[in-house]
Design an enzyme around this catalytic site. Structure first.
Site, PDB file in Angstrom:
ATOM      1  NE  ARG A 155      -4.082  -1.128   0.980  1.00  0.00           N
ATOM      2  CZ  ARG A 155      -5.571  -0.392   1.398  1.00  0.00           C
ATOM      3  NH1 ARG A 155      -5.676  -0.266   2.530  1.00  0.00           N
ATOM      4  NH2 ARG A 155      -6.591  -0.445   0.304  1.00  0.00           N
ATOM      5  CD  GLN A 204      -2.938   6.004  -3.984  1.00  0.00           C
ATOM      6  OE1 GLN A 204      -2.505   6.293  -5.059  1.00  0.00           O
ATOM      7  NE2 GLN A 204      -2.598   6.159  -3.031  1.00  0.00           N
ATOM      8  CG  ASP A 242      -4.784  -1.546  -3.313  1.00  0.00           C
ATOM      9  OD1 ASP A 242      -4.824  -2.798  -3.273  1.00  0.00           O
ATOM     10  OD2 ASP A 242      -4.582  -1.190  -2.572  1.00  0.00           O
ATOM     11  CB  SER A 247      -7.920  -0.136  -3.696  1.00  0.00           C
ATOM     12  OG  SER A 247      -6.918  -0.032  -2.096  1.00  0.00           O
ATOM     13  CE1 TYR A 265      -6.217  -3.198   4.030  1.00  0.00           C
ATOM     14  CE2 TYR A 265      -4.032  -3.899   3.434  1.00  0.00           C
ATOM     15  CZ  TYR A 265      -4.870  -3.624   2.986  1.00  0.00           C
ATOM     16  OH  TYR A 265      -5.541  -4.291   2.469  1.00  0.00           O
TER      17      TYR A 265
END
Lengths: 479, 524
Positions: B125, B130, B133, B136, B232
């Protein structure tokens, strides 16, 4: 032309040279100043040739013509980005000439003394004739001057060649740090001085030739040991040396013009080096001795976080939104030949009513004032181009800063981290601006090898790629 | 010739997603890859075989053809044991793997001796990653879908209305856990007009919650070790948990819809909505438990089922939220995969390079060259606040004056010292040197001083021209050579001639370059 007339011409020439250097105090005067220099030089040469004791006029004319054409050709052809290495290369010529003239002086001296011994001194002409009239003490001093001329000339010669190689990228620009390099230099200098004493004691030409060779090695080693970021200082230092060599030769030949001009050049080079060292907050001695000076006594701060990349679209958007934009050019701009593209971009942004300026750090690039010359070449008006002190206070009110191939000169650790090798060096405080974009080829470190926390700041974004390609892409998007 | 990338039909029950869409196909082909897909793989996500053919994808009749023909196999769900057995030696698999929960699967895959297995669930992360990802993008869809499911099972409007037939109060939605899914749920519920409250154990996300239009439920607790681990939430202490449950218990009778999204990677989901809270809720309320796969945040959740409690609260424990929006999730997941291939193919030549130096690829790689490389070394993500730099002490006017005076005195002292030392040295020299030398020496010293004063005034921007002009001027050494060239000694003459040659190069070159430089400076 009589001696009196020659001396008068020399005085005028010396004054013209002083005006030439002094005239560089602003851009408009500077264009006139250069003519003072040219006229002074022409006057000096003509007066010398027309003066007593100079023969072989055809040879002189041929040599000047060949040299002149070669010089003209090189100067016409060279790109503005290659200025630093050109100047360094030119210095080597002066150094070598000083060595040759020194050796000549010795040969002439021997001939004059021999003639004196056989009683034929009256037949001698020119320089040999003046020597023949000298007393033993004066001859001793002459030998010292000759020794100094050869020593400095040889150091300048090889040093300039190494500097040329480094600046042209033909040699690695990293500092070469041999074990015990100070000891090597000291030993070499000591050897030179011992040879000098032997020479004073009556030893022959071989001592001087050995001095020239050893001094040449010192020159190589000295400049090899100086890291890339210090190259501007090196070039101006070599400039200074070439002046001192000319002055030493002037003493040898008893010529006041050589002494005056040599001292002028020597002093100006020295001051310039000093100004630059101050710009980097480094001691002059540690620069000349090479490598990053001394131990810093403590670990550097670790930089945490990550570099966040951005892209051309975002940068165009940011440029559109910004009212005030500052570009910070560095050596990367010169390498990428991006001065034209940035000039074009400046015009476009200005046309949209934005305030666009350039911030120039004193040691940006590889020569002092290197960036100014590049931007001038690209026709960026010099009143948009500001120095560090002029613009540093404006960064907090600046919307967008774009760094073009600069690194150490925008490194905040110079202010924050007392253990950083560049601690205390004045830097451009770009991180105070709202947004900073760094155009950079890769994630590498700057010339000093110091990590740059600027790249990790929240308002910093990295635009990877060649500066010219990035700027061209931005220009295309703007249309 | 680029490598072949193959996409088999998903075998998981109820799995409707597909790892390739016609749109991402075009982009992947640009990277130099050839694409193959199993017939019917995109059917459930509304992508027909013809659409793939139009995009230049080769459609093969069955999965075995894909597994044996393609060099890289891309999937959505983790492969079943049967599928794992089909992975051939030297090939690459990109899919969800969940290596921590599926040790058997990883061992099975390793036994196949593949070139590499990349887990889309292991993307670190960090900002750079991104775009690939997948968690997500799937969480975003799940969050949206959770609201849609809740609305579907909720018997009233979300938005409050005043109508001719009477006033309708707005629904109250509580979103627990403000990760990607939570924030997406907040956004969706808000845009349907509900009053949304949200809670997260990480106080720093309060701003994000409020930016989405929800009210952040603040928990007054000195929780020093809250924070994140790899982006997280971390498990919390028992005291903190008690406080948290108290807060939820107070909310239970008031809210109509609860959406829970609290997950801690690699662990069972924390139980945050207890049985008594469910019992305290109004009849007709809905709970959507997005953590059902990991056991559920609600005590009464049944994994994969919709259940209705005796007090008429509907609890939705679907685990296939993303799959329920197959077209959208295939599109996003396909794009994530496309970015993954982009990172894998720096040369855009259809030859993947699993660069273990790259933090992102390193993180995703579960098996490389027959070796298990999971778990990867830790990557630190958030920027640790640095100790503030010591503030410069502002000096007062008096201090400044005193300091300047001291500096001036010091400089004055230094100058005096230099003058004294210099004079002594000069006197010493004058005692031994003959007059002819001293005359030249005076000239020399004066010239040095002139040079010194002249150069200080040179503008900084003109330092390069200055250097060029002093370089040209230093070729005055030509005068020395001119004086020597008349010698009757041939060697002297040759050396002098060479010196003249070199000096003239310098004169002409130096002045010309300086002129070129100065000509460029212009005012606007």
């Amino acid at each position: 032309m009589s001696i009196g007339l020659v001396s008068a011409a020399y005085v005028v020439a010396a004054i013209l040279f002083i005006l030439a250097l002094g005239g560089l105090s602003n851009q408009e005067k500077a264009k006139r100043a250069i003519w003072y220099g040219i006229i002074g030089m022409a006057l000096a040469i003509v007066a010398t040739v027309a003066g007593p004791g100079v023969a072989n006029l055809p040879l002189i004319v041929v040599m000047i013509a060949i040299g002149g054409i070669a010089g003209w050709f090189v100067a016409k052809k060279v790109q503005m980005t290659q200025m630093p290495e050109l100047v360094a290369g030119f210095h080597s010529l002066v150094g070598l000439a000083a060595v040759f003239i020194g050796i000549n002086a010795h040969l002439e001296m021997e001939r004059a003394l021999a003639a004196k011994g056989t009683g034929t001194a009256a037949e001698l002409a020119g320089f040999a004739a003046t020597i023949a009239k000298k007393t033993p003490v004066e001859l001793g001093i002459l030998k010292v001057e000759l020794f100094l001329g050869i020593l400095i000339g040889a150091i300048t010669f090889t040093g300039s060649i190494i500097a040329y190689g480094k600046l042209a990228g033909k040699l690695s620009s990293n500092a070469l740090t041999l074990p015990g390099r100070h000891a090597i230099n000291l030993a070499a200098f000591a050897a030179c001085f011992i040879l000098g004493f032997l020479y004073l004691d009556g030893a022959g030409l071989w001592t001087m030739i050995l001095v020239a060779i050893i001094a040449g090695l010192i020159g190589c080693h000295l400049i090899l040991a100086i890291g890339g970021a210090d190259m501007p200082v090196v070039v101006s230092m070599l400039n200074s040396y070439s002046g001192w060599a000319a002055a030493a030769i002037g003493f040898t030949l008893g010529n006041d013009l050589l002494i005056v001009v040599g001292a002028l050049v020597g002093a100006s080079g020295a001051i310039l080096s000093y100004i630059m060292c101050k710009g980097m907050n480094r001691s002059f001695v540690s620069v000349i001795l090479g490598g990053w000076g001394g131990s810093t006594g403590g670990a550097q701060q670790e930089v945490e976080g990550e570099m966040i990349p951005t892209n051309v679209d975002t940068v165009v958007q940011q440029l559109d939104d910004a009212d005030s934009v500052v570009f910070v050019p560095g050596y990367g701009l010169a390498v990428a030949q991006a001065q034209g593209a940035v000039s074009e971009l400046t015009k476009k942004l200005r046309a949209k009513g934005k305030e666009v300026r350039f911030a120039i750090h004193p040691v940006a690039g590889r020569l002092p004032g290197h960036m100014n010359v590049l931007l001038a070449e690209a026709k960026v008006p010099y009143d948009y181009v500001l120095e560090m002190e002029e613009i540093n206070d404006d960064f907090p009110e600046t919307d967008f800063v774009m760094i073009l191939g600069a690194n150490d000169i925008v490194n905040p650790s110079a202010q924050d981290d007392p253990n950083s090798p560049i601690a205390g060096m004045p830097v451009l405080e770009v991180w105070k601006a709202k947004n900073v974009v760094i155009s950079k080829r890769g994630q590498g470190k700057g010339y000093s090898g110091v990590e740059n926390p600027l790249f990790f700041k929240d308002n910093s974004r990295m635009l990877y790629g060649d500066a010219k390609d990035s700027l061209d892409a931005i220009l295309k998007q703007m249309d | 010739m680029g490598m072949k990338v193959g996409i088999p039909k998903e075998t998981g029950a109820e799995e409707k997603r597909v790892a390739l869409t016609p749109e991402t196909a075009g982009r992947i082909q640009k990277l130099g890859y050839d694409l193959q897909i199993e017939s019917g793989a995109g059917e459930a996500a509304n992508f027909s075989d013809d659409a793939y053919r139009d995009a230049g994808v080769e459609v093969l009749p069955n999965a075995d053809a894909i597994w044996s023909g393609a060099d890289i196999v891309m999937k959505v769900q983790q492969p079943s044991m049967e599928e794992a057995a089909k992975l051939q030696a030297g090939k690459t698999l990109i899919s969800f793997i969940w290596p921590a929960q599926n040790e058997d699967l990883v061992a099975r895959l390793k036994a196949q001796n593949p070139h590499a297995v990349l887990a889309m669930d292991q993307v670190p992360r960090i900002s750079r990653a991104q775009k690939l990802d997948a968690l997500s993008s799937m969480a975003n869809i799940a969050g949206y879908r959770a609201v849609v499911e809740a609305a579907n099972n909720f018997g009233r409007f979300f938005t409050g209305q005043v109508t001719a037939a009477g006033k309708v109060p707005p629904a109250k939605v509580l979103v627990i856990g403000a990760g990607v899914a939570g924030l997406a749920a907040i956004g969706a519920a808000r845009s349907m007009g509900a009053i949304v409250r949200s809670f997260d154990i990480r106080p720093e996300v309060a701003e994000q919650i409020e930016s989405m239009g929800a009210e952040f439920l603040f928990l007054d607790f000195d929780n020093t070790d809250s924070g994140t681990e790899g982006g997280y939430a971390k498990p919390s202490s028992p005291e903190f948990r008690e406080k948290q449950l108290e807060l939820f218990r107070a909310q239970a009778p008031d809210v109509d819809i609860v959406i829970t999204t609290a997950l801690i990677p690699g662990r069972p989901a924390p139980e945050l909505w207890t049985k008594d809270m469910v019992e305290a809720m109004k009849p007709g309320s809905v709970i959507v438990d997005l953590a059902a796969e990991q056991g559920g945040n609600c005590a009464l959740t049944v994994k994969g089922e919709r259940v209705v409690t005796p007090n008429d609260v509907t609890i939705i424990g679907y685990t296939d939220m993303a799959s329920r929006m197959a077209a959208q999730s295939s599109q996003l997941y396909g794009t994530n995969l496309r970015h993954m291939l982009d990172d894998l193919t720096p040369e855009k030549d259809g030859q993947p390079v699993v660069n273990m130096e790259d933090a992102v690829l390193r993180g995703c790689t579960v098996i490389k060259d027959g070796e298990v490389t999971y778990p990867p070394p830790a990557v630190s993500t958030s920027v640790a606040p640095k100790a503030a730099a010591p503030k410069k002490v502002e000096e007062t006017a008096e201090e400044k004056a005193a300091r300047e005076a001291a500096e001036l005195r010091k400089a004055g002292g230094r100058t005096t010292m230099l003058l004294v030392v210099g004079s002594v040295l000069l006197l010493a020299l004058g005692m031994v040197a003959p007059q002819s030398f001293m005359q030249h020496f005076i000239v020399f010293v004066l010239a040095c001083f002139v040079g010194f004063y002249v150069i200080w005034n040179v503008a900084h921007s003109l330092h390069t021209p200055l250097m060029a002009i002093t370089n040209a001027v230093s070729s005055i050494i030509i005068v020395g050579a001119l004086l020597q060239i008349g010698s009757s000694n041939t060697l002297v003459m040759i050396l002098a001639a060479l010196s003249i040659l070199m000096a003239s190069v310098n004169i002409f070159g130096g002045f010309l370059v300086t002129r070129r430089m100065l000509a460029m400076f212009q005012k606007s």
